[in-house]
Design an enzyme around this catalytic site. Structure first.
Site, PDB file in Angstrom:
ATOM      1  N   LYS A 169       0.844  -1.188   0.000  1.00 18.10           N
ATOM      2  CA  LYS A 169       0.000   0.000   0.000  1.00 18.10           C
ATOM      3  C   LYS A 169       0.883   1.243   0.000  1.00 18.10           C
ATOM      4  O   LYS A 169       1.315   1.729   1.030  1.00 18.10           O
ATOM      5  CB  LYS A 169      -0.932   0.044   1.215  1.00 18.10           C
ATOM      6  CG  LYS A 169      -2.040   1.061   0.972  1.00 18.10           C
ATOM      7  CD  LYS A 169      -2.314   2.000   2.102  1.00 18.10           C
ATOM      8  CE  LYS A 169      -1.490   3.197   2.334  1.00 18.10           C
ATOM      9  NZ  LYS A 169      -1.649   4.353   1.472  1.00 18.10           N
ATOM     10  N   GLY A 200      -4.333   3.391  -2.048  1.00 13.98           N
ATOM     11  CA  GLY A 200      -5.568   3.893  -1.451  1.00 13.98           C
ATOM     12  C   GLY A 200      -5.235   4.679  -0.206  1.00 13.98           C
ATOM     13  O   GLY A 200      -4.058   4.875   0.113  1.00 13.98           O
ATOM     14  N   GLY A 202      -4.722   5.680   3.706  1.00 16.53           N
ATOM     15  CA  GLY A 202      -4.175   4.963   4.845  1.00 16.53           C
ATOM     16  C   GLY A 202      -5.243   4.446   5.777  1.00 16.53           C
ATOM     17  O   GLY A 202      -5.188   3.310   6.245  1.00 16.53           O
ATOM     18  N   VAL A 205      -7.300   1.481   3.164  1.00 20.04           N
ATOM     19  CA  VAL A 205      -6.515   0.299   2.765  1.00 20.04           C
ATOM     20  C   VAL A 205      -5.524  -0.089   3.869  1.00 20.04           C
ATOM     21  O   VAL A 205      -5.403  -1.261   4.241  1.00 20.04           O
ATOM     22  CB  VAL A 205      -5.778   0.577   1.431  1.00 20.04           C
ATOM     23  CG1 VAL A 205      -4.866  -0.588   1.063  1.00 20.04           C
ATOM     24  CG2 VAL A 205      -6.781   0.834   0.317  1.00 20.04           C
ATOM     25  N   GLY A 206      -4.833   0.914   4.402  1.00 24.77           N
ATOM     26  CA  GLY A 206      -3.852   0.636   5.456  1.00 24.77           C
ATOM     27  C   GLY A 206      -4.510   0.032   6.684  1.00 24.77           C
ATOM     28  O   GLY A 206      -3.991  -0.900   7.309  1.00 24.77           O
ATOM     29  N   GLU A 244       9.593   1.896  10.524  1.00 26.07           N
ATOM     30  CA  GLU A 244      10.630   2.904  10.234  1.00 26.07           C
ATOM     31  C   GLU A 244       9.950   4.258  10.319  1.00 26.07           C
ATOM     32  O   GLU A 244       9.175   4.616   9.438  1.00 26.07           O
ATOM     33  CB  GLU A 244      11.210   2.687   8.830  1.00 26.07           C
ATOM     34  CG  GLU A 244      11.922   1.356   8.640  1.00 26.07           C
ATOM     35  CD  GLU A 244      13.219   1.250   9.425  1.00 26.07           C
ATOM     36  OE1 GLU A 244      13.649   2.244  10.041  1.00 26.07           O
ATOM     37  OE2 GLU A 244      13.801   0.164   9.414  1.00 26.07           O
ATOM     38  N   CYS A 278      13.519  11.431   6.791  1.00 24.28           N
ATOM     39  CA  CYS A 278      13.507  11.005   8.193  1.00 24.28           C
ATOM     40  C   CYS A 278      14.894  11.133   8.812  1.00 24.28           C
ATOM     41  O   CYS A 278      15.027  11.344  10.008  1.00 24.28           O
ATOM     42  CB  CYS A 278      13.027   9.561   8.273  1.00 24.28           C
ATOM     43  SG  CYS A 278      13.936   8.476   7.162  1.00 24.28           S
ATOM     44  N   GLU A 372       9.555  16.877  14.427  1.00 21.85           N
ATOM     45  CA  GLU A 372      10.006  16.667  13.048  1.00 21.85           C
ATOM     46  C   GLU A 372       9.256  17.654  12.153  1.00 21.85           C
ATOM     47  O   GLU A 372       8.036  17.568  12.006  1.00 21.85           O
ATOM     48  CB  GLU A 372       9.695  15.229  12.644  1.00 21.85           C
ATOM     49  CG  GLU A 372      10.310  14.856  11.323  1.00 21.85           C
ATOM     50  CD  GLU A 372       9.952  13.442  10.903  1.00 21.85           C
ATOM     51  OE1 GLU A 372       8.767  13.064  10.976  1.00 21.85           O
ATOM     52  OE2 GLU A 372      10.866  12.715  10.479  1.00 21.85           O
TER      53      GLU A 372
HETATM   54  P1  NAD Z   1       2.397   8.991   6.947  1.00 21.45           P
HETATM   55  O1  NAD Z   1       2.637   8.295   8.220  1.00 21.45           O
HETATM   56  O2  NAD Z   1       1.385  10.056   6.891  1.00 21.45           O
HETATM   57  O3  NAD Z   1       1.965   7.922   5.830  1.00 21.45           O
HETATM   58  C1  NAD Z   1       2.750   6.796   5.546  1.00 21.45           C
HETATM   59  C2  NAD Z   1       1.855   5.723   4.947  1.00 21.45           C
HETATM   60  O4  NAD Z   1       0.925   5.291   5.936  1.00 21.45           O
HETATM   61  C3  NAD Z   1       1.036   6.201   3.764  1.00 21.45           C
HETATM   62  O5  NAD Z   1       0.959   5.174   2.800  1.00 21.45           O
HETATM   63  C4  NAD Z   1      -0.322   6.466   4.402  1.00 21.45           C
HETATM   64  O6  NAD Z   1      -1.402   6.399   3.484  1.00 21.45           O
HETATM   65  C5  NAD Z   1      -0.384   5.348   5.413  1.00 21.45           C
HETATM   66  N1  NAD Z   1      -1.342   5.532   6.510  1.00 21.45           N
HETATM   67  C6  NAD Z   1      -1.858   6.711   6.976  1.00 21.45           C
HETATM   68  N2  NAD Z   1      -2.742   6.472   7.963  1.00 21.45           N
HETATM   69  C7  NAD Z   1      -2.789   5.131   8.136  1.00 21.45           C
HETATM   70  C8  NAD Z   1      -3.517   4.276   9.018  1.00 21.45           C
HETATM   71  N3  NAD Z   1      -4.381   4.753   9.917  1.00 21.45           N
HETATM   72  N4  NAD Z   1      -3.311   2.945   8.932  1.00 21.45           N
HETATM   73  C9  NAD Z   1      -2.428   2.428   8.053  1.00 21.45           C
HETATM   74  N5  NAD Z   1      -1.731   3.190   7.174  1.00 21.45           N
HETATM   75  C10 NAD Z   1      -1.892   4.525   7.223  1.00 21.45           C
HETATM   76  O7  NAD Z   1       3.821   9.505   6.461  1.00 21.45           O
HETATM   77  P2  NAD Z   1       4.198  10.357   5.168  1.00 21.45           P
HETATM   78  O8  NAD Z   1       3.748  11.764   5.354  1.00 21.45           O
HETATM   79  O9  NAD Z   1       3.772   9.631   3.940  1.00 21.45           O
HETATM   80  O10 NAD Z   1       5.803  10.296   5.268  1.00 21.45           O
HETATM   81  C11 NAD Z   1       6.529  11.142   6.090  1.00 21.45           C
HETATM   82  C12 NAD Z   1       6.883  10.479   7.394  1.00 21.45           C
HETATM   83  O11 NAD Z   1       7.566   9.262   7.138  1.00 21.45           O
HETATM   84  C13 NAD Z   1       7.852  11.291   8.229  1.00 21.45           C
HETATM   85  O12 NAD Z   1       7.476  11.246   9.578  1.00 21.45           O
HETATM   86  C14 NAD Z   1       9.171  10.591   8.047  1.00 21.45           C
HETATM   87  O13 NAD Z   1      10.099  10.767   9.077  1.00 21.45           O
HETATM   88  C15 NAD Z   1       8.751   9.183   7.924  1.00 21.45           C
HETATM   89  N6  NAD Z   1       9.760   8.394   7.228  1.00 21.45           N
HETATM   90  C16 NAD Z   1      10.521   7.504   7.928  1.00 21.45           C
HETATM   91  C17 NAD Z   1      11.528   6.791   7.277  1.00 21.45           C
HETATM   92  C18 NAD Z   1      12.380   5.798   7.992  1.00 21.45           C
HETATM   93  O14 NAD Z   1      12.944   4.939   7.330  1.00 21.45           O
HETATM   94  N7  NAD Z   1      12.515   5.855   9.306  1.00 21.45           N
HETATM   95  C19 NAD Z   1      11.746   7.008   5.926  1.00 21.45           C
HETATM   96  C20 NAD Z   1      10.966   7.927   5.252  1.00 21.45           C
HETATM   97  C21 NAD Z   1       9.956   8.609   5.904  1.00 21.45           C
END
Ligand code: NAD
Length: 466
Positions: A169, A200, A202, A205-206, A244, A278, A372
């Site tokens: 996803k 889809g 989060g 689908v998530g 992560e 990140c 962050e």
């Molecule tokens: P996000 O957490 O908003 O979304 C990440 C994914 O999770 C997306 O696919 C989103 O649709 C999904 N998601 C959202 N709500 C969900 C739910 N309730 N259940 C399941 N899935 C859900 O993050 P973002 O804005 O896409 O990315 C930025 C964040 O990611 C920053 O905090 C960054 O630090 C982190 N990040 C971490 C790493 C690492 O390796 N540690 C790498 C890159 C980004």
């Protein structure tokens, strides 16, 4: 307008059951670039069923067969490098150089995982027990937008190496990149259902992946807040999780550091992926006696960050506003703006571009030092001795990465050993694809890459009495 209206189920491109349409806005132009039809819970359940049906075949595949699949995945991604780069730049307005390196890594990781697989001991004798490392089953891979191809490739390569199957996803914000990447992965000709891709929301689908009893593990990259939601949901069916998450990495400059090298490096690591990384080094910790020299060097080198060239736009209008709010909050909390600030960079009248911003006189308890921001914003904090530098560096809920620069090797090493972070970089930034990657504390759970990464997708089983 380009319409993306297919998801990837059981080896085929199909129209999703979900009907919601979502606009994809190019952050560099603020124009609607494309529209995606999003998958829903029904699509997700179909994807999980397909992955479940494919599991016996993938689990039974020999090491050689899995290595051949990884090679083919690499070749299929590499074959369309140019298109992948162009799509990534167009979709989220990132610098060309960042897109090039992301795409390169995204094909290479399949070969790197193949090399890990070639040597991995799936069986070990421990006393009278034969211990076999078993694949888990269906793995849900939930990824963010900020390096879409890379996260999909890393996680998928490990799934294939382990003998599991995947429901992927990706972020809804990366739908164009995902559509193209799916075509590449499809061209590798893996068995039907080995991986399925459902773009889809989060919370739709998530959430279904998180709650579904047939999903054995979730590997998630994204924000700490969503990671916690997933972990809470996953425990209900005792899913394994690799998380992560976010970071607020410290970059310690010791008093003997060569500022002509350390400051350009500090500006580079704080602005990686336009600050949307990140691992960005967003807290610069300097000895109080060197603050003036550091300020001078920052003002001298800040011009290396050029918006629209090596610093791209924030991903969405919302993210742009969020970064602006942090800049305002920094000023209100009493930090001093050394350069940058609110608004767009000079000469830019559109696009979600943030001015590369450096604050000095920051205290570590301020929001700009603790949270962050995910934009090119650096907080400079002073310390008086090494103990205090270490204390400030570790005084965060995160623990993903850290950086230390200085001439005295023993002193630098001693500090590196006391930093609570998954990776510590000394006097530069380096790449070691087989080294573990992941965070302490609220930066996550588990590790990716190399043997540590593969072990996270396997369960040991002890067989005795033979
Ligand atoms: P996000 O957490 O908003 O979304 C990440 C994914 O999770 C997306 O696919 C989103 O649709 C999904 N998601 C959202 N709500 C969900 C739910 N309730 N259940 C399941 N899935 C859900 O993050 P973002 O804005 O896409 O990315 C930025 C964040 O990611 C920053 O905090 C960054 O630090 C982190 N990040 C971490 C790493 C690492 O390796 N540690 C790498 C890159 C980004």
């Amino acid at each position: 307008m380009k319409i993306i209206d297919q998801i990837y189920l059981n080896g085929r491109f199909v129209t999703p059951h979900g009907e919601e349409l979502f606009d994809l806005i190019n952050p560099a132009t603020e124009q609607i670039n494309a529209r995606v039809r999003l998958a829903d819970e029904t699509d997700t359940r179909h994807a999980i069923a397909a992955a479940k049906a494919a599991f016996p075949l993938m689990r039974g595949a020999s090491r050689e067969q899995r290595m051949a699949w990884l090679q083919r995945l690499h070749d299929a991604v590499k074959a369309r490098e140019e298109e992948l780069i162009a799509t990534m730049v167009a979709e989220y307005g990132c610098p060309q150089g960042f897109a090039e390196s992301t795409v390169k890594r995204s094909s290479l990781v399949f070969l790197q995982t193949r090399d890990v697989l070639a040597r991995f001991p799936f069986e070990r004798q421990i006393g009278h027990a034969r211990v076999v490392m078993e694949p888990l089953g269906v793995v849900g891979l939930i990824t963010p937008w900020n390096a879409n191809y890379g996260f999909i490739a890393t996680k998928l390569s490990t799934v294939i190496a382990s003998g599991s199957t995947a429901v992927i996803k990706p972020s809804e914000l990366s739908a164009q990149q995902t559509a193209l990447f799916t075509e590449c992965l499809h061209a590798a000709g893996l068995p039907e259902g080995a991986f399925n891709i459902v773009t889809g929301r989060g919370d739709v689908v998530g959430a279904e992946i998180t709650r579904h009893p047939d999903v054995a593990k979730i590997s998630f990259t994204g924000s700490t807040a969503v990671g916690k939601t997933i972990a809470r949901g996953a425990v209900e069916t005792m899913k394994r999780v690799t998380l992560e998450l976010g970071g607020k990495s410290a970059n310690i400059l010791l008093d003997d550091a060569d500022l002509e090298q350390a400051i350009p490096l500090a500006l580079q690591v704080m602005s990686w992926n336009s600050g949307q990384a990140c691992i960005a080094g967003t807290r610069l910790l300097v000895h109080e006696n060197r603050l003036d020299a550091v300020k001078e060097q920052i003002l001298k080198h800040i011009h290396q960050l050029v918006s629209g060239q090596n610093v791209g736009a924030a991903v969405t209008a919302r993210q742009y506003q969020r970064v602006q709010a942090y800049i305002r909050q920094g000023i209100e909390e009493g930090a001093q703006l050394l350069c940058g600030g609110e608004g767009r960079p000079a000469g830019m009248d559109r696009g979600y571009y943030v001015r590369p911003t450096v604050f000095v006189n920051v205290r570590n308890e301020m929001a700009i030092a603790q949270q962050e921001i995910f934009g090119p914003v650096l907080s400079v904090i002073t310390w008086r001795d090494d103990e205090e530098a270490i204390k400030i560096a570790n005084d965060t809920v995160y623990g993903l990465q850290a950086y230390v620069s200085g001439k005295d090797t023993r002193r630098v090493r001693a500090i590196a050993e006391r930093l609570i972070a998954g990776r510590v970089f000394i006097n530069g930034v380096y790449d070691e694809p087989h080294a573990p990657f992941g965070g302490f504390k609220q930066s996550g759970l588990g590790r990716e890459f190399g043997t540590f990464g593969l072990e996270g997708y396997l369960e040991p089983k002890a067989i005795m009495g033979q």
